[in-house]
Design an enzyme around this catalytic site. Structure first.
Site, PDB file in Angstrom:
ATOM      1  N   LEU A  24       0.860  -1.170   0.000  1.00 20.34           N
ATOM      2  CA  LEU A  24       0.000   0.000   0.000  1.00 20.34           C
ATOM      3  C   LEU A  24       0.901   1.225   0.000  1.00 20.34           C
ATOM      4  O   LEU A  24       1.931   1.244   0.684  1.00 20.34           O
ATOM      5  CB  LEU A  24      -0.914   0.026   1.237  1.00 20.34           C
ATOM      6  N   ASP A  25       0.524   2.257  -0.763  1.00 20.66           N
ATOM      7  CA  ASP A  25       1.323   3.477  -0.819  1.00 20.66           C
ATOM      8  C   ASP A  25       1.465   4.088   0.573  1.00 20.66           C
ATOM      9  O   ASP A  25       0.663   3.827   1.480  1.00 20.66           O
ATOM     10  CB  ASP A  25       0.672   4.504  -1.749  1.00 20.66           C
ATOM     11  N   LYS A  26       2.452   4.937   0.724  1.00 20.43           N
ATOM     12  CA  LYS A  26       2.720   5.573   2.014  1.00 20.43           C
ATOM     13  C   LYS A  26       1.495   6.281   2.574  1.00 20.43           C
ATOM     14  O   LYS A  26       1.214   6.206   3.776  1.00 20.43           O
ATOM     15  CB  LYS A  26       3.883   6.570   1.855  1.00 20.43           C
TER      16      LYS A  26
END
Length: 233
Positions: free
Chosen positions: A102-104
């Site tokens: 998952l992206d930051k």
């Protein structure tokens, strides 16, 4: 299945193999059913106690509620999601890894495991594992774009394969429930960008049927045996 005690303790990330003898002599490693006499002794993991506590499972299957600002990596700079777990997990053999990323700035359901074959299986395109996202958009999503998303068959820049159909539910003009059965790099953001829109917040509600029920942001839990079997099945 029995395993050498020193290998077991090292694989669990609790100590090095060379430290097992000292921990045995000091009584910090014990067995419920037999006398432990040497690091090379073969034991049943379920019978071993470390400082009076049972060992972690031989394989880890973890569901985490990922908070924003954390990176799904062992090595990148910044706050890493592994810092939210017990430090001993970082020393396990084989290593604990996320199933995809998952992206930051993305929050929500994140699965982690040290079961390499299962990790590979869940990410394999042919398995079509369902992932449900709550998407908050900069602009209202138009009906013709809903139809495009649900039809699939179009290409994102740089991709050689067409998108699979998605399931779309409009909760509000700029608030969308999106179900995908594939996982491409930054897929949700790229899809909406291709439609002339921008994702302002992204939250994954579930992964492979596993939801965040009972978890608060930043917390985690072990999967139960039935959940693990369902993932493998």
């Amino acid at each position: 299945m029995k395993i050498r005690l020193d290998k077991l303790m090292s694989n669990q990330g609790l100590c090095t193999r060379s430290e097992v003898g000292r921990l045995l002599r000091s009584g910090q490693i014990t067995s419920l059913i037999e006398k432990l006499v040497a690091p090379s002794q073969k034991v049943e993991p379920k019978d071993i106690r470390f400082r009076g506590e049972p060992l972690d499972p031989l394989n880890l299957y973890i569901l985490m509620y990922k908070p924003a600002g954390f990176v799904c990596s062992h090595e990148d700079k910044g706050e890493l999601i592994f810092s939210l777990l017990p430090e001993r997990f970082s020393r396990r053999i084989p290593s604990l890894n996320t199933v995809g990323r998952l992206d930051k700035d993305t929050t929500g359901a994140l699965l982690l495991t040290d079961d390499g074959p299962l990790n590979h299986s869940l990410l394999a395109p042919a398995h079509h594992v369902a992932k449900v996202y709550e998407v908050f958009l900069e602009q209202p999503l138009e009906q013709n774009n809903v139809e495009l998303l649900e039809a699939g068959g179009w290409f994102l820049d740089g991709d050689s394969k067409p998108l699979l159909p998605a399931k779309v539910s409009l909760l509000a003009p700029e608030h969308v429930l999106l179900t995908l059965t594939e996982g491409r790099y930054h897929q949700v953001k790229r899809m909406f960008s291709a439609l002339g829109n921008r994702v302002v917040r992204l939250h994954r509600l579930s992964f492979a049927g596993l939801t965040l029920d009972g978890l608060s942001e930043g917390s985690w839990r072990f999967l139960d045996p039935q959940e693990v079997q369902k993932l493998k099945g």
